[in-house]
Design a protein around this motif. Structure first.
Motif, mmCIF file in Angstrom:
data_model
loop_
_atom_site.group_PDB
_atom_site.id
_atom_site.type_symbol
_atom_site.label_atom_id
_atom_site.label_comp_id
_atom_site.label_asym_id
_atom_site.label_seq_id
_atom_site.Cartn_x
_atom_site.Cartn_y
_atom_site.Cartn_z
ATOM 1 N N GLU A 1 60.936 65.135 94.872
ATOM 2 C CA GLU A 1 60.546 66.537 94.904
ATOM 3 C C GLU A 1 60.441 67.020 96.343
ATOM 4 O O GLU A 1 60.311 66.227 97.279
ATOM 5 N N ARG A 2 60.503 68.329 96.512
ATOM 6 C CA ARG A 2 60.290 68.915 97.825
ATOM 7 C C ARG A 2 58.837 68.682 98.250
ATOM 8 O O ARG A 2 57.937 68.608 97.409
ATOM 9 N N PRO A 3 58.567 68.612 99.524
ATOM 10 C CA PRO A 3 57.202 68.312 99.984
ATOM 11 C C PRO A 3 56.231 69.444 99.656
ATOM 12 O O PRO A 3 56.587 70.631 99.697
ATOM 13 N N SER A 4 55.014 69.050 99.329
ATOM 14 C CA SER A 4 53.953 70.020 99.064
ATOM 15 C C SER A 4 53.373 70.508 100.387
ATOM 16 O O SER A 4 53.732 70.024 101.474
ATOM 17 N N ALA B 1 77.643 66.802 102.456
ATOM 18 C CA ALA B 1 78.054 67.359 103.751
ATOM 19 C C ALA B 1 77.665 68.828 103.878
ATOM 20 O O ALA B 1 77.142 69.273 104.900
ATOM 21 N N GLY B 2 77.927 69.605 102.825
ATOM 22 C CA GLY B 2 77.617 71.023 102.896
ATOM 23 C C GLY B 2 76.137 71.282 103.091
ATOM 24 O O GLY B 2 75.744 72.135 103.878
ATOM 25 N N ARG B 3 75.319 70.517 102.380
ATOM 26 C CA ARG B 3 73.875 70.733 102.477
ATOM 27 C C ARG B 3 73.356 70.358 103.857
ATOM 28 O O ARG B 3 72.524 71.050 104.431
ATOM 29 N N VAL B 4 73.876 69.250 104.403
ATOM 30 C CA VAL B 4 73.373 68.811 105.697
ATOM 31 C C VAL B 4 73.851 69.729 106.812
ATOM 32 O O VAL B 4 73.097 70.134 107.683
ATOM 33 N N SER B 5 75.148 70.087 106.792
ATOM 34 C CA SER B 5 75.654 70.951 107.858
ATOM 35 C C SER B 5 75.001 72.328 107.810
ATOM 36 O O SER B 5 74.828 72.981 108.828
ATOM 37 N N PHE C 1 57.204 58.739 107.978
ATOM 38 C CA PHE C 1 57.982 59.195 106.830
ATOM 39 C C PHE C 1 59.467 59.038 107.124
ATOM 40 O O PHE C 1 59.895 58.874 108.277
ATOM 41 N N VAL C 2 60.243 59.118 106.047
ATOM 42 C CA VAL C 2 61.700 59.213 106.119
ATOM 43 C C VAL C 2 62.086 60.545 105.491
ATOM 44 O O VAL C 2 61.641 60.869 104.384
ATOM 45 N N MET C 3 62.896 61.334 106.182
ATOM 46 C CA MET C 3 63.359 62.608 105.619
ATOM 47 C C MET C 3 64.797 62.425 105.151
ATOM 48 O O MET C 3 65.622 61.831 105.835
ATOM 49 N N SER C 4 65.080 62.941 103.971
ATOM 50 C CA SER C 4 66.398 62.708 103.381
ATOM 51 C C SER C 4 66.794 63.883 102.497
ATOM 52 O O SER C 4 65.961 64.707 102.096
ATOM 53 N N THR C 5 68.058 63.935 102.197
ATOM 54 C CA THR C 5 68.607 64.882 101.247
ATOM 55 C C THR C 5 69.467 64.116 100.264
ATOM 56 O O THR C 5 69.933 63.006 100.573
ATOM 57 N N HIS C 6 69.657 64.654 99.080
ATOM 58 C CA HIS C 6 70.431 63.930 98.075
ATOM 59 C C HIS C 6 71.198 64.916 97.216
ATOM 60 O O HIS C 6 70.777 66.062 96.993
ATOM 61 N N GLN C 7 72.322 64.449 96.757
ATOM 62 C CA GLN C 7 73.183 65.222 95.862
ATOM 63 C C GLN C 7 73.984 64.212 95.056
ATOM 64 O O GLN C 7 74.656 63.361 95.628
ATOM 65 N N GLY C 8 73.906 64.266 93.745
ATOM 66 C CA GLY C 8 74.583 63.264 92.925
ATOM 67 C C GLY C 8 73.950 61.905 93.152
ATOM 68 O O GLY C 8 72.728 61.755 93.165
ATOM 69 N N ARG C 9 74.781 60.885 93.372
ATOM 70 C CA ARG C 9 74.269 59.541 93.603
ATOM 71 C C ARG C 9 74.063 59.250 95.077
ATOM 72 O O ARG C 9 73.635 58.163 95.445
ATOM 73 N N GLY C 10 74.382 60.197 95.939
ATOM 74 C CA GLY C 10 74.262 59.960 97.366
ATOM 75 C C GLY C 10 72.935 60.413 97.932
ATOM 76 O O GLY C 10 72.533 61.561 97.754
ATOM 77 N N TRP C 11 72.221 59.526 98.606
ATOM 78 C CA TRP C 11 70.990 59.839 99.320
ATOM 79 C C TRP C 11 71.249 59.584 100.798
ATOM 80 O O TRP C 11 71.670 58.481 101.169
ATOM 81 N N ALA D 1 61.829 67.910 109.699
ATOM 82 C CA ALA D 1 61.117 67.685 108.438
ATOM 83 C C ALA D 1 60.220 68.853 108.068
ATOM 84 O O ALA D 1 59.825 68.988 106.898
ATOM 85 N N LEU D 2 59.871 69.705 109.037
ATOM 86 C CA LEU D 2 58.880 70.766 108.790
ATOM 87 C C LEU D 2 59.471 71.999 108.148
ATOM 88 O O LEU D 2 58.737 72.938 107.839
ATOM 89 N N LEU D 3 60.791 72.030 107.928
ATOM 90 C CA LEU D 3 61.404 73.202 107.307
ATOM 91 C C LEU D 3 61.198 73.228 105.801
ATOM 92 O O LEU D 3 61.441 74.255 105.159
ATOM 93 N N GLY D 4 60.788 72.088 105.212
ATOM 94 C CA GLY D 4 60.403 72.077 103.810
ATOM 95 C C GLY D 4 61.520 71.926 102.807
ATOM 96 O O GLY D 4 61.265 71.959 101.594
ATOM 97 N N ASP D 5 62.780 71.759 103.257
ATOM 98 C CA ASP D 5 63.888 71.660 102.308
ATOM 99 C C ASP D 5 64.404 70.247 102.147
ATOM 100 O O ASP D 5 65.395 70.017 101.463
ATOM 101 N N LEU D 6 63.739 69.275 102.763
ATOM 102 C CA LEU D 6 64.136 67.875 102.639
ATOM 103 C C LEU D 6 63.069 67.103 101.865
ATOM 104 O O LEU D 6 61.904 67.499 101.806
ATOM 105 N N THR D 7 63.477 65.985 101.285
ATOM 106 C CA THR D 7 62.523 65.092 100.627
ATOM 107 C C THR D 7 61.864 64.213 101.681
ATOM 108 O O THR D 7 62.543 63.638 102.533
ATOM 109 N N LEU D 8 60.550 64.103 101.636
ATOM 110 C CA LEU D 8 59.807 63.278 102.585
ATOM 111 C C LEU D 8 59.185 62.110 101.846
ATOM 112 O O LEU D 8 58.438 62.307 100.873
ATOM 113 N N LEU D 9 59.475 60.900 102.299
ATOM 114 C CA LEU D 9 58.871 59.697 101.726
ATOM 115 C C LEU D 9 57.941 59.100 102.766
ATOM 116 O O LEU D 9 58.376 58.661 103.830
#
Length: 850
Positions: free
Chosen positions: A519-522, A823-827, A560-570, A544-552
Motif C-alpha cells: 500500500e501507499r505510505p500513510s 519504466a513509465g512510472r519511474v521515469s 526503509f526501502v522505497m520501491s514501485t511495482h507493476q505486474g510481477r516486477g518490483w 520517498a517523501l512524495l508519497g507515491d512509492l511503497t515504503l518498507l
C-alpha cells in the motif's frame, strides 16, 4: 512459463539421474553385504591414505593455478598469497556443489572485486577458468581415447562410435582453439560479449595446469585402489567419463553418478565391495576434506576480524570471507545433516557397542539414535536459513550441532562423528554477527532446487537403509521393537522421524499467512520517513517523501526501502535508506517480501560497495551508468560575481517555492514546448518544496532554475531538475551550475551531485548482452535517451568524479519485460537526476566569465 520450466528442469534432471544411479548401484551390489564395504574402509593401509592426501594437496595446488593464469590473462598482478586462499575455497565449494560458474564464480566475484578488479574483469577470469577446464579435459581425454582407449562398459549405452574417433574429435577441438590463439589477435565477439584472445604463453599454461588437474585427481583415486590388475590409464579413462557424467547430471558433486560409472568401468578387475569402499574414501579425501578445511579457513578469518593485532592482515580478506560465509556454512550444515542421517540408518561398526552396553541404558541409546536422525533432518532444513543469514537458524544450528555431538557418543561411542560436529560447532561460534536477519524460516522461500535436494537426501538415505537391512523382515511392529542390536528397527524409526520432521515443517510452511498487498505510505509512515531522511547523507532519500512509492520499514523503523511495482516486477529505487548497519537487513527484508508475492526483485542505481550484498541475494549486476559528483572542498577558486549577461543568481528555501511556482511553471512549459514534449516538463510542487531552488533572473523574470535536494551533515547537494526558457542567454546552464558549485562550497557541502549518466566504459558495457544493455538504458534514462552523449559532455565540463551505479536483478530473461512494465512510472516521477536534452543551447561553447 518457459523460464520457470528451465529453472525446474535442472533440479528435476539431477534427481532423475540420481535415482537411476542408485538403481544401478543396487543392481551391481545386490549380492554383497554392507559389512563387506565397511571392512574395506577399515582395511585401507595408512601409507596409501597418506599418499592420497599428498596427491590431494598437489591437485588443489594445481587447481589454484587456474586462477593464476586467468588473472594474468586479464592483466592482474595479484600475488599468490593474496588470491590463493580464495581460489582454494572457490574450488572446494564448486567441487561439492557443482555449477562451477555460479558457485565458484560468485565467490571469485566477491573476492576479486574487493581486490580492485572490475566486474568485467572478474567475468573474464571466471570465463577463462571454465575455458581452461575444458581445454584440459579435451586434451587429456582426447590423447587417452585416441592412443590407448579404455573399453566402454555396455551398461552406459554410449553412442556406438569408436573411442579413437571421440579422441580425435576432442583433440581436433583443442587444435582448432590453438590455431585461433596463434593466428588471431582480434577479440572474439559472441552475442554482444567481447573477449580478448589469449597469447601462446597463456595456451601453454592452460594445457599444463588443466592437464595436471585431471592427472593428479585421477592419481588420487589410483593411489587408494588396492594392488589389483588395473593400470593407471584404465583408471584415468574411467575417471574422465565418470566426472563428465557427474557434471552433466546436475547432481551436486556428481554424488552417486560418479561412483556408479567408475563401478561399471572397473568392477571386472576389482571386487565391487572393495571398489565402492575405495570410492567412499576418495570422496571423503578429495571432496569433503578440502571443503571442511575451507569452512575452517572462513572461521579463522572471522576470528581474525575480532582480534585487533591481526586486523591489518585480515581486513580485506575478512570482508570477502564474510560475504561468502553463508553459502559455505549452509553447504557445511546440509552436508552434516546428510552425514548424520547416513550414520543413523546404517549399523554401528563392530566393537563400538562394547563399553556403551555397560554404561548407557538401552532406552537412552535408542533415544540418542533417533535424536541423531532428527538432528540430521533439522540441519537439512536449517541450511536454507543459514544461507539466508537468519539469526534464529544460526542459534538452532549451533544447538543442534551440540546435541548431535552428545548423542553421537551416547548412541554408540562414535567419537569421530562427535569430533566433526564439534569442529563445525567451533567454526560457527565466532560468526553470530554474520547472521543478523530476525525472520522466521517459515517465511523463507524454498526454491525447487532446495526442495528436491532435501527430498533426494531422504530418498537416498531410505534406499541405503533398505539396502543395508534388506535381509530384515519389515512390518509395522518393527517401529516399536527395542532390542540391544536392533539396527533395522532403529533405521525405521529414524526414517519415519526424519520424514515427520520435514513433513510437519512443509505443512507449516504451506499454511503460513498470505502476504498483504503493498500500500501507499500513510501519514505516520511519511512522518517516520521524513525523520529518517533528515539523518541520511543521501539526498535522493527525499524521493520517498512524495508519497507515491511503497515504503518498507525495518522492525525498528530506522530505515526503509522505497520501491514501485507493476505486474510481477518490483523495482527498489536505489540502495536502502538508513544507518549503514541496517542496510543489509533492509535489503533482505524487501527481497523476502518480493519473494512472498512471487514477484521479480530489481534494485536500480545501487552503489558498487553494496554489490556483494546483492550477490548474496542471488542477483546479477548490470552497470547502467555513472553518477557525476563534483568535489566542493577542493575545487577551483571561487568566482564571487553573482551577475552575468544581465542575469542574477539567488537560492530560495523550499518552503518559499510557492511564491515562485507560476514563474517556474512558465519556464518549464516553455522548455517543454520547444522540445515538442507533453507532460515531460511538468513540475511537481511537492518535489520542489523538498529542497532549495536556485533561480536565474533577467530583468526581473525567471529564465532558468535548478531544483535541489540536500543530504544530512552537508554531505551533498543534488541537482534534481534544470530548466531554462528561450529568454535565457547562450551558456546559461554552464553559468548556473558554476554558481551552484560556488553556493554549495560556501554552504559547507562536500559534493555537488549532477545525477546519473550512461557509462563511458565501453569495455564493461560490451560484456553485457545487447538486450539487457538496451532494456536497462530504456528504463534508467527514459525520455531523453537520444541526448545521452550531450548530457555526459555537459557534465564533464565540471570535472566530476564518476562513480559507477548498477542495476541488479535475477539472472534470466525476465528483466526486459519487468523494466518495460515499470519504466513509465519511474521515469514519470523524475528520479533519474539532472535532466538535460539536445537543445541547441547546449551545443554552444560555454561563455562563463574568466
Amino acid at each position: 512459463m518457459t523460464h520457470r520450466l528451465l529453472r525446474v528442469a535442472g533440479p528435476l534432471l539431477g534427481v532423475g539421474v540420481l535415482t537411476l544411479a542408485l538403481k544401478a548401484l543396487h543392481e551391481e551390489l545386490h549380492a554383497y553385504h554392507y559389512r563387506d564395504i565397511v571392512h574395506q574402509l577399515e582395511a585401507l593401509p595408512w601409507p596409501r591414505l597418506l599418499l592420497a592426501v599428498g596427491l590431494v594437496i598437489l591437485s588443489y595446488g594445481v587447481l589454484t593455478g587456474y586462477d593464476w593464469i586467468a588473472l594474468r590473462y586479464v592483466g592482474s598482478g595479484l600475488p599468490y598469497r593474496t588470491f590463493g586462499p580464495a581460489a582454494f575455497i572457490a574450488t572446494a565449494v564448486s567441487n561439492n556443489v557443482g555449477f562451477t560458474w555460479l558457485s565458484g564464480g560468485s565467490i571469485r566475484l566477491r573476492f576479486y572485486t574487493s581486490q580492485g578488479l572490475s566486474t568485467a574483469e572478474v567475468t573474464q577470469v571466471v570465463g577463462y577458468i571454465t575455458l581452461s577446464f575444458w581445454v584440459g579435459f579435451l586434451s587429456v581425454g582426447g590423447a587417452l581415447f585416441l592412443f590407448d582407449p579404455p573399453p566402454i562398459p555396455p551398461e552406459l549405452h554410449l553412442p556406438q562410435v569408436g573411442p579413437r574417433l571421440i579422441g580425435g574429435l576432442f583433440l581436433g577441438v583443442v587444435l582448432f582453439y590453438a590455431g585461433l590463439v596463434l593466428l588471431r589477435r582480434e577479440p572474439v565477439r559472441i552475442r554482444g560479449w567481447q573477449l580478448p584472445m589469449p597469447t601462446r604463453h597463456h595456451l601453454i599454461w592452460q594445457v599444463l595446469v588443466a592437464g595436471g588437474d585431471w592427472l593428479f585427481a585421477a592419481a588420487t583415486l589410483y593411489a587408494l585402489l588396492p594392488g589389483h590388475d588395473v593400470s593407471f590409464h584404465a583408471v584415468l579413462g574411467a575417471f574422465i567419463v565418470a566426472q563428465m557424467s557427474g557434471l552433466l547430471s546436475h547432481v551436486p558433486g556428481g554424488i552417486g553418478v560418479f561412483e556408479t560409472v567408475v563401478l561399471l568401468f572397473l568392477s571386472d578387475r576389482i571386487p565391487k565391495p572393495v571398489l565402492l569402499g575405495t570410492l567412499v574414501v576418495y570422496r571423503a579425501v578429495y571432496y569433503l576434506l578440502p571443503f571442511a578445511l575451507s569452512v575452517v579457513l572462513i572461521g579463522l578469518y572471522e576470528v581474525g576480524q575480532r582480534r585487533a593485532q591481526v586486523q591489518r592482515l585480515a581486513g580485506s580478506a575478512g570482508r570477502w570471507a564474510s560475504s561468502l560465509l553463508p553459502n559455505v556454512f549452509a553447504l557445511a550444515t546440509f552436508t552434516t545433516g546428510v552425514f548424520l542421517l547416513v550414520s543413523s540408518v546404517t549399523p554401528a561398526l563392530d566393537g563400538r557397542w562394547a563399553w556403551v552396553d555397560r554404561v548407557v541404558p538401552l532406552p537412552v541409546r535408542d533415544v540418542s539414535h533417533l535424536s541423531s536422525g532428527l538432528v540430521g533432518a533439522g540441519l537439512l532444513l536449517l541450511a536454507r536459513g543459514i544461507q539466508r543469514r537468519l539469526d534464529g537458524a544460526y542459534v538452532l544450528t549451533v544447538v543442534l550441532l551440540g546435541v548431535g555431538a552428545a548423542v553421537a557418543v551416547l548412541r554408540g561411542g562414535e567419537f569421530r562423528t562427535a569430533l566433526v560436529l564439534a569442529v563445525l560447532f567451533v567454526c560457527f561460534l565466532p560468526c553470530h554477527r554474520e547472521f543478523y536477519r530476525r525472520s522466521s524460516l517459515l517465511h523463507e522461500r524454498f526454491t525447487v532446487g532446495w526442495v528436491l535436494a532435501i527430498l533426494a537426501v531422504l530418498g537416498a538415505t531410505s534406499w541405503l537403509g533398505f539396502f543395508v537391512h534388506r535381509n530384515a523382515e519389515f512390518s509395522s511392529e518393527l517401529l516399536w521393537r527395542f532390542v540391544l542390536h536392533g539396527d533395522a528397527p532403529r533405521f525405521v524409526r529414524v526414517s519415519v522421524g526424519a520424514a515427520v520432521v520435514v513433513g510437519v515443517f512443509a505443512v507449516a510452511h504451506l499454511l503460513r499467512a498470505l502476504p498483504s498487498q503493498p500500500e501507499r505510505p500513510s501519514l505516520d509512515d511519511l512522518a517516520t520517513a521524513r525523520d529518517i531522511v533528515s539523518h541520511s547523507p543521501d539526498a535522493f532519500a527525499h524521493r520517498a517523501l512524495l508519497g507515491d512509492l511503497t515504503l518498507l520499514f525495518n522492525a525498528s523503523r530506522t530505515g526503509f526501502v522505497m520501491s514501485t511495482h507493476q505486474g510481477r516486477g518490483w523495482v527498489a529505487l536505489g540502495d536502502p535508506i538508513g544507518p549503514e548497519p541496517e542496510l543489509a537487513g533492509l535489503a533482505w527484508r524487501w527481497f523476502e517480501e518480493v519473494e512472498r508475492h512471487n514477484a521479480i526483485p530489481v534494485f536500480s542505481a545501487v552503489r558498487s560497495e553494496h554489490l556483494p550484498l546483492y550477490m548474496e541475494l542471488g542477483l546479477s549486476p548490470q552497470k547502467v551508468g555513472e553518477q557525476a559528483r563534483v568535489a566542493l572542498r577542493d575545487g577551483a577558486p571561487e568566482d564571487s560575481r553573482q551577475e552575468w549577461e544581465g542575469c542574477g543568481f539567488e537560492v530560495i528555501p523550499g518552503e518559499g517555492v510557492g511564491a515562485w511556482l507560476a514563474e517556474l511553471e512558465r519556464v518549464a512549459e516553455d522548455w517543454c514546448s520547444r522540445r515538442g514534449r507533453g507532460d515531460v516538463g511538468a513540475l511537481d510542487a511537492r518535489a520542489l518544496a523538498l529542497g532549495p531552488v536556485a533561480l536565474v533572473r533577467r530583468e526581473g523574470r525567471v529564465v532558468a532554475f535548478a531544483s535541489m535536494w540536500t543530504g544530512a551533515d552537508r554531505e551533498e547537494v543534488s541537482v534534481r531538475l534544470l530548466r531554462f526558457s528561450a529568454e535565457a542567454p547562450v551558456g546559461v546552464m554552464d553559468w548556473l551550475v558554476e554558481r551552484l558549485r560556488e553556493w554549495g562550497r560556501r554552504e559547507g557541502y562536500h559534493w555537488l551531485d549532477l545525477g546519473l549518466t550512461p557509462s563511458a566504459d565501453a569495455e564493461e558495457a560490451s560484456l553485457s548482452p545487447t538486450w539487457s544493455h538496451l532494456s536497462t538504458w530504456r528504463f534508467v534514462h527514459g525520455e531523453h535517451f537520444e541526448d545521452l552523449p550531450s548530457l555526459r559532455a555537459f557534465k564533464q565540463r565540471f570535472q566530476p568524479r564518476w562513480e559507477p551505479r548498477y542495476l541488479v536483478s535475477p539472472p534470466g530473461l525476465s528483466l526486459p519485460s519487468v523494466l518495460e512494465d515499470v519504466a513509465g512510472r519511474v521515469s514519470a516521477v523524475r528520479w533519474v537526476g539532472l535532466e538535460l536534452g539536445g537543445d541547441s543551447i547546449l551545443r554552444h561553447p560555454p561563455r562563463i566569465p574568466s
